[in-house]
Scaffold this active site. Structure first.
Site, short mmCIF file in Angstrom:
data_model
loop_
_atom_site.label_atom_id
_atom_site.label_comp_id
_atom_site.label_asym_id
_atom_site.label_seq_id
_atom_site.Cartn_x
_atom_site.Cartn_y
_atom_site.Cartn_z
CE1 TYR A 67 -3.02 -3.27 1.20
CE2 TYR A 67 -4.06 -1.74 -0.33
CZ TYR A 67 -4.01 -2.98 0.28
OH TYR A 67 -4.95 -3.93 -0.04
CD GLN A 104 -16.24 -2.13 -7.83
OE1 GLN A 104 -16.09 -3.31 -7.51
NE2 GLN A 104 -16.44 -1.75 -9.08
CG HIS A 122 -13.78 -1.87 -2.50
ND1 HIS A 122 -13.63 -2.33 -3.79
CD2 HIS A 122 -14.87 -2.52 -2.02
CE1 HIS A 122 -14.58 -3.21 -4.06
NE2 HIS A 122 -15.34 -3.34 -3.00
CB CYS A 130 -6.68 3.81 14.93
SG CYS A 130 -6.28 3.22 16.57
N1 APR Z 1 -11.93 2.74 -20.08
C1 APR Z 1 -12.99 2.02 -19.63
N2 APR Z 1 -12.89 0.80 -19.03
C2 APR Z 1 -11.65 0.30 -18.87
C3 APR Z 1 -10.49 0.98 -19.31
C4 APR Z 1 -10.66 2.25 -19.93
N3 APR Z 1 -9.63 2.99 -20.37
N4 APR Z 1 -9.40 0.20 -19.02
C5 APR Z 1 -9.86 -0.91 -18.42
N5 APR Z 1 -11.21 -0.86 -18.33
C6 APR Z 1 -12.11 -1.83 -17.74
C7 APR Z 1 -11.77 -3.27 -18.04
O1 APR Z 1 -12.44 -3.69 -19.23
C8 APR Z 1 -12.36 -3.99 -16.81
O2 APR Z 1 -13.72 -4.33 -17.03
O3 APR Z 1 -11.97 -1.70 -16.34
C9 APR Z 1 -12.28 -2.93 -15.72
C10 APR Z 1 -11.21 -3.23 -14.69
O4 APR Z 1 -11.63 -4.37 -13.99
P1 APR Z 1 -10.86 -4.77 -12.65
O5 APR Z 1 -9.39 -4.65 -12.86
O6 APR Z 1 -11.45 -6.06 -12.18
O7 APR Z 1 -11.24 -3.59 -11.63
P2 APR Z 1 -12.54 -3.49 -10.75
O8 APR Z 1 -13.74 -4.02 -11.47
O9 APR Z 1 -12.60 -2.08 -10.24
O10 APR Z 1 -12.20 -4.47 -9.51
C11 APR Z 1 -13.14 -4.50 -8.47
O11 APR Z 1 -11.67 -5.93 -7.22
O12 APR Z 1 -9.46 -6.26 -6.70
C12 APR Z 1 -10.67 -5.84 -6.20
O13 APR Z 1 -11.10 -4.27 -4.51
C13 APR Z 1 -10.55 -4.40 -5.78
O14 APR Z 1 -12.06 -2.56 -6.18
C14 APR Z 1 -11.43 -3.68 -6.79
C15 APR Z 1 -12.44 -4.74 -7.17
#
Ligand code: APR
Length: 251
Positions: A67, A104, A122, A130
């Site tokens: 982090y 998220q 999240h 703390c």
């Molecule tokens: N424009 C629009 N969408 C995009 C772009 C972009 N430039 N780049 C990537 N994406 C989309 C991808 O197609 C995918 O569907 O963003 C999404 C990213 O998915 P994840 O990486 O799974 O992210 P997220 O859905 O926010 O993950 C949810 O999982 O790891 C945990 O807590 C963490 O909040 C996170 C949660």
């Protein structure tokens, strides 16, 4: 901008209640890696293994390092809000209380784009929690097991103010209440793989909302949405929000 002055030309009809959920895809063009687009690895560990209470208990140094690295990266000069963050902030200004942004993401790019009311379900990178009182403190620098909280006597340890896998997301009551009253639900840049966020579209639908997905490619929950648009968030989000709000303008 364009969206801001639409508010004054609305018909008398009730403003639409819009709930937006953003995921890592909305920050991708700002330079922050998504979770699943880069096969979710960090220092050869699976993120799912680092972002857990178990990892913090057994290997706290690894979790602090993970982090601290992300907190430091977020504050690099090249990391800035993109047009999607800005359009969402303008939409909030146009709709006021009829607009709720749930994210998220743990970055502060929505706030830096001047969104004022953001629910970080999240948690947030730029704060620390703390371990004793559960209070969160704004925290922009690195910290570790030897850093003490400013709120307890004797001082306690701090943990990243992040909701880890297996922990309860924040402000779920407010989110569920907003989804139950939404006219429109828009999911932006999320893969629809992590619950409860991935279930929000169904809850909105069950309450009669119009549901739209804006994503670079179809998410796992694409079939649940009434409409979807594929493209870069920085392009399709401003265009879609402007078009959506025009519907409430005088013809
Ligand atoms: N424009 C629009 N969408 C995009 C772009 C972009 N430039 N780049 C990537 N994406 C989309 C991808 O197609 C995918 O569907 O963003 C999404 C990213 O998915 P994840 O990486 O799974 O992210 P997220 O859905 O926010 O993950 C949810 O999982 O790891 C945990 O807590 C963490 O909040 C996170 C949660």
């Amino acid at each position: 901008g364009q969206i801001r002055n639409i508010r004054w030309r609305y018909k008398v009809r009730e403003l639409p209640r819009i709930v937006v959920l953003t995921g890592a895809g909305v920050s991708a063009e700002s330079g922050l890696k998504t979770f699943r687009d880069n096969n979710g690895l960090w220092e050869q560990h699976r993120v799912e293994e680092v972002a857990t209470p178990e990892a913090f208990a057994t290997n706290p140094a690894l979790v602090y390092r993970f982090y601290n690295a992300r907190r430091e990266q977020l504050q690099q000069p090249e990391i800035a809000p993109n047009a999607a963050h800005i359009a969402l902030a303008e939409c909030e200004k146009a709709l006021g209380d009829n607009f709720l942004l749930v994210t998220q993401n743990v970055d502060d790019l929505h706030e830096r784009a001047s969104s004022e009311c953001v629910i970080h379900m999240h948690g947030q990178l730029l704060s620390a929690r703390c371990c004793q009182s559960g209070k969160s403190h704004v925290w922009k620098t690195s910290f570790d097991a030897d850093t003490h909280c400013p709120c307890c006597k004797p001082p306690a340890r701090l943990r990243p103010n992040i909701v880890w896998f297996g922990e309860m997301p924040l402000r779920m009551e407010d989110i569920i209440s907003a989804l139950s009253n939404a006219d429109i639900f828009i999911a932006i840049g999320t893969s629809g793989q992590v619950y409860p966020a991935a279930g929000f579209v169904q809850l909105a639908k069950d309450n009669g909302a119009r549901t739209i997905e804006l994503n670079l490619q179809p998410s796992d929950t694409i079939t649940l949405f009434d409409e979807s648009k594929q493209g870069l968030a920085s392009e399709i989000v401003p265009a879609f929000l402007r078009e959506l709000l025009e519907e409430w303008q005088y013809p």
